[in-house]
Design a protein around this motif. Structure first.
Motif, short mmCIF file in Angstrom:
data_model
loop_
_atom_site.label_atom_id
_atom_site.label_comp_id
_atom_site.label_asym_id
_atom_site.label_seq_id
_atom_site.Cartn_x
_atom_site.Cartn_y
_atom_site.Cartn_z
N PRO A 133 0.83 -1.22 0.00
CA PRO A 133 0.00 0.00 0.00
C PRO A 133 0.86 1.26 0.00
O PRO A 133 1.96 1.27 0.57
N GLY A 134 0.35 2.29 -0.63
CA GLY A 134 1.10 3.54 -0.67
C GLY A 134 0.39 4.57 -1.53
O GLY A 134 -0.84 4.52 -1.71
N TYR A 135 1.19 5.49 -2.06
CA TYR A 135 0.65 6.62 -2.82
C TYR A 135 1.33 6.68 -4.18
O TYR A 135 2.56 6.55 -4.26
N ALA A 136 0.53 6.92 -5.21
CA ALA A 136 1.12 7.07 -6.54
C ALA A 136 0.81 8.46 -7.07
O ALA A 136 -0.27 9.01 -6.83
N LEU A 137 1.77 9.01 -7.77
CA LEU A 137 1.55 10.24 -8.54
C LEU A 137 1.74 9.86 -10.00
O LEU A 137 2.77 9.28 -10.37
N LEU A 138 0.72 10.14 -10.81
CA LEU A 138 0.81 9.82 -12.24
C LEU A 138 0.69 11.12 -13.03
O LEU A 138 -0.22 11.93 -12.77
N ILE A 159 -9.37 1.91 -2.96
CA ILE A 159 -8.51 2.87 -3.66
C ILE A 159 -9.01 4.29 -3.42
O ILE A 159 -10.20 4.49 -3.14
N MET A 160 -8.10 5.24 -3.51
CA MET A 160 -8.50 6.65 -3.36
C MET A 160 -7.88 7.45 -4.50
O MET A 160 -6.81 8.02 -4.35
N PRO A 161 -8.54 7.49 -5.67
CA PRO A 161 -8.01 8.34 -6.74
C PRO A 161 -8.36 9.81 -6.49
O PRO A 161 -9.49 10.12 -6.12
N ILE A 162 -7.39 10.67 -6.68
CA ILE A 162 -7.62 12.11 -6.53
C ILE A 162 -7.39 12.76 -7.89
O ILE A 162 -6.29 12.72 -8.44
N PHE A 163 -8.46 13.33 -8.44
CA PHE A 163 -8.39 13.92 -9.78
C PHE A 163 -8.00 15.39 -9.66
O PHE A 163 -8.52 16.12 -8.82
N SER A 164 -7.09 15.80 -10.53
CA SER A 164 -6.66 17.20 -10.54
C SER A 164 -7.45 17.92 -11.64
O SER A 164 -7.31 17.62 -12.82
N MET A 165 -8.31 18.84 -11.23
CA MET A 165 -9.16 19.58 -12.17
C MET A 165 -8.36 20.82 -12.58
O MET A 165 -8.12 21.69 -11.74
N ARG A 214 -12.76 25.84 -11.30
CA ARG A 214 -11.48 26.43 -10.93
C ARG A 214 -10.55 25.29 -10.56
O ARG A 214 -11.00 24.16 -10.36
N GLU A 215 -9.27 25.63 -10.44
CA GLU A 215 -8.34 24.55 -10.08
C GLU A 215 -8.74 23.97 -8.75
O GLU A 215 -8.94 24.72 -7.78
N SER A 216 -8.87 22.68 -8.71
CA SER A 216 -9.28 22.03 -7.48
C SER A 216 -8.91 20.56 -7.57
O SER A 216 -8.43 20.09 -8.62
N ILE A 217 -9.14 19.85 -6.50
CA ILE A 217 -8.95 18.40 -6.55
C ILE A 217 -10.26 17.72 -6.14
O ILE A 217 -11.03 18.28 -5.36
N LEU A 218 -10.50 16.57 -6.71
CA LEU A 218 -11.69 15.79 -6.36
C LEU A 218 -11.19 14.49 -5.74
O LEU A 218 -10.55 13.68 -6.41
N ILE A 219 -11.46 14.35 -4.45
CA ILE A 219 -10.96 13.19 -3.71
C ILE A 219 -12.06 12.12 -3.70
O ILE A 219 -13.15 12.33 -3.16
N ASN A 220 -11.76 11.00 -4.31
CA ASN A 220 -12.75 9.92 -4.44
C ASN A 220 -12.28 8.74 -3.59
O ASN A 220 -11.16 8.27 -3.77
#
Ligand SMILES: Cc1cc2nc3c(=O)[nH]c(=O)nc-3n(C[C@H](O)[C@H](O)[C@H](O)COP(=O)(O)OP(=O)(O)OC[C@H]3O[C@@H](n4cnc5c(N)ncnc54)[C@H](O)[C@@H]3O)c2cc1C
Length: 465
Positions: free
Chosen positions: A266-271, A352-358, A377-383
């Motif tokens: 388990p961990g965090y990914a940046l794509l 899973i917790m995908p965070i979308f960068s708007m 506006r620039e924001s993140i959507l935490i799912n």
């Protein structure tokens, strides 16, 4: 004219060109299955229309037989909105024809096509419509709710690229909605969900994309949570708006690019995904590498269609699923703290917790130009998603999702999140997601096109009185 005779299935069969399926018939169980394995509903009848006339006929039949109606695109709605117990399901999987006009840079696709099908057809010409991040999702539900993925920073939402739609209304009229024809309906279709009619065909604007694009994936362990998320914040701040970005809390997959000792860790990914050449992407990769050392990384050119299906196995068909989401104005210290506290508490390796960068082009569209609910506006959507193959870890992580989401609420800019990321529609969540002004405008349009709320198995907007 209302018929007084009791409508029979036989009469429906004779009036339709497409298929009619009932319990026990071959194909019925496939047609009533949806992506979320938790949903097990038994419709009275499933209609697979051959075109808009069949949709209109099925709607008439449902009205005469007093059957509830649901509309199935790709079957991905978490709450199973596509299927209804004892009612009539319009299964649009039969409407998956796609035609591409490479010179005019437009594509038309049936209302039941998936992103895998649309991407395959458009990529034959190195063109694409911005879609989602999982290729087995339906074009229909995703586009009608807004739709975002890798290309959102460069070309906006899926609905921002919708040119027109062929719609069968609740009353059985077949309309073409666009900026010129039925502009109110068209506006509502761009984000207002499945409330306004059955879309039998979408027409999209296409953009040159790929066929090769650039991917950078960086993975840190749970122990580096705060450092990894802070690094993601730094990278997003300098990343060109047109690049795609996703931050995810997840278990590393057993993929060839993951060293074996880290499989399932388990961990965090940046794509990060680049569409404008190697130099721009190399700059983003340098930024990603400038912080704490990741456990592993994968930096490579990749066919666009591969990028589009790269995460498919993370959310396979038939898994048990539950989700909640919230918008935040970015990775503030408080948001990072909540995430780093909660992510390690999930029990299922699939959760899973995908965070979308708007970002980018998404923010350049006027807020009122479409019905889409999120802030432009620039924001993140935490799912936050509970995903499991077994009921026990699924239930444990459903509780985890709810608790995690509650902890995020004080730091979110819209705690209702996105209408397409709602496993259930608790009181006022749909309204909160759109905000009162947009919601009321949508309710007025709903009253014009579906006054009896025939299409209510969705993120429902009841008609204004
Ligand atoms: C694994 C997974 C990944 C996802 N990833 C993303 C993502 O990256 N980006 C994103 O934006 N969303 C994403 N979503 C959310 C997705 O947009 C919604 O679940 C959406 O509803 C899926 O559309 P569908 O057609 O597959 O769903 P369905 O369950 O078939 O339909 C959902 C609702 O949409 C309406 N609908 C569908 N098609 C039509 C049509 N042709 N005409 C009228 N109404 C229709 C109906 O009201 C139906 O009730 C994801 C969902 C899942 C499960």
């Amino acid at each position: 004219m209302t018929s007084t005779a009791e409508p029979t299935l036989e009469s429906l069969r004779t009036r339709l060109s497409g298929a009619v399926l009932t319990a026990g018939e071959p194909g019925y169980d496939v047609a009533r299955s949806v992506w979320n394995g938790e949903i097990d509903r038994h419709p009275a009848v499933v209609v697979r229309p051959a075109g808009p006339a069949d949709v209109a006929t099925a709607l008439t039949y449902a009205r005469e037989a007093a059957l509830d109606v649901s509309v199935r695109g790709g079957g991905h709605n978490y709450g199973g909105a596509a299927v209804v117990d004892g009612g009539l399901v319009l299964d649009l999987s039969s409407l998956d024809a796609i035609s591409v006009d490479p010179a005019g840079r437009t594509a038309r696709c049936g209302g039941g096509a998936t992103w895998a099908q649309l991407d395959a057809a458009t990529q034959e010409h190195a063109l694409a419509v911005p879609g989602g991040t999982i290729s087995h999702t339906g074009v229909g539900g995703l586009t009608l709710g807004g739709g975002f993925g890798w290309l959102t920073g460069k070309h906006g939402l899926s609905c921002d690229n919708l040119l027109s739609a062929e719609v069968v209304t609740a009353g059985g009229d077949v309309l073409r909605a666009s900026a010129e024809e039925h502009p109110d309906l068209f506006w509502a279709l761009c984000g207002g969900g499945g409330n306004f009619g059955v879309v039998t065909e979408f027409e999209f604007r296409l953009h040159p994309v790929g066929p090769l694009v650039h991917l950078g994936l960086f993975f840190w362990g749970l122990e580096d949570g705060v450092a990894a998320l802070t690094q993601a914040r730094e990278v997003l701040a300098t990343l060109p708006g047109e690049m795609g970005a996703l931050v995810a809390g997840l278990n590393a997959p057993p993929a060839p690019f993951v060293p074996e000792r880290h499989h399932f860790r388990p961990g965090y990914a940046l794509l990060v995904a680049g569409f404008s050449g190697e130099a721009q992407h190399a700059e983003a990769v340098r930024a990603a590498r400038s912080g704490p050392a990741p456990l592993f990384e994968f930096v490579s050119p990749i066919p666009y269609v591969e990028l589009q299906r790269m995460l498919d196995d993370a959310a396979p068909w038939g898994i048990l699923g539950y989700e909640k989401a919230a918008y935040a104005d970015g990775f503030t210290d408080e948001v990072i703290e909540v995430i780093a506290d909660f992510l390690p508490r999930k029990t299922s390796p699939m959760s899973i917790m995908p965070i979308f960068s708007m970002r980018g082009a998404f923010t350049e569209v006027d807020d009122d130009a479409t019905a889409f609910g999120g802030p432009r506006r620039e924001s993140i959507l935490i799912n936050i998603d509970s995903l499991a193959t077994e009921p026990e870890p699924f239930a444990a992580d459903r509780a985890w999702v709810r608790e995690f989401w509650e902890a995020l609420v004080p730091f979110s800019s819209n705690s209702a999140g996105y209408v397409n990321f709602m496993a259930e529609y608790e009181a006022d969540r749909v309204r909160t997601s759109y905000g009162p002004a947009k919601y009321e405008r949508l309710a007025r349009i709903k009253a014009d096109y579906d006054p009896r709320n025939v299409f209510h198995h969705n993120a429902n907007i009841p008609p204004a009185r």
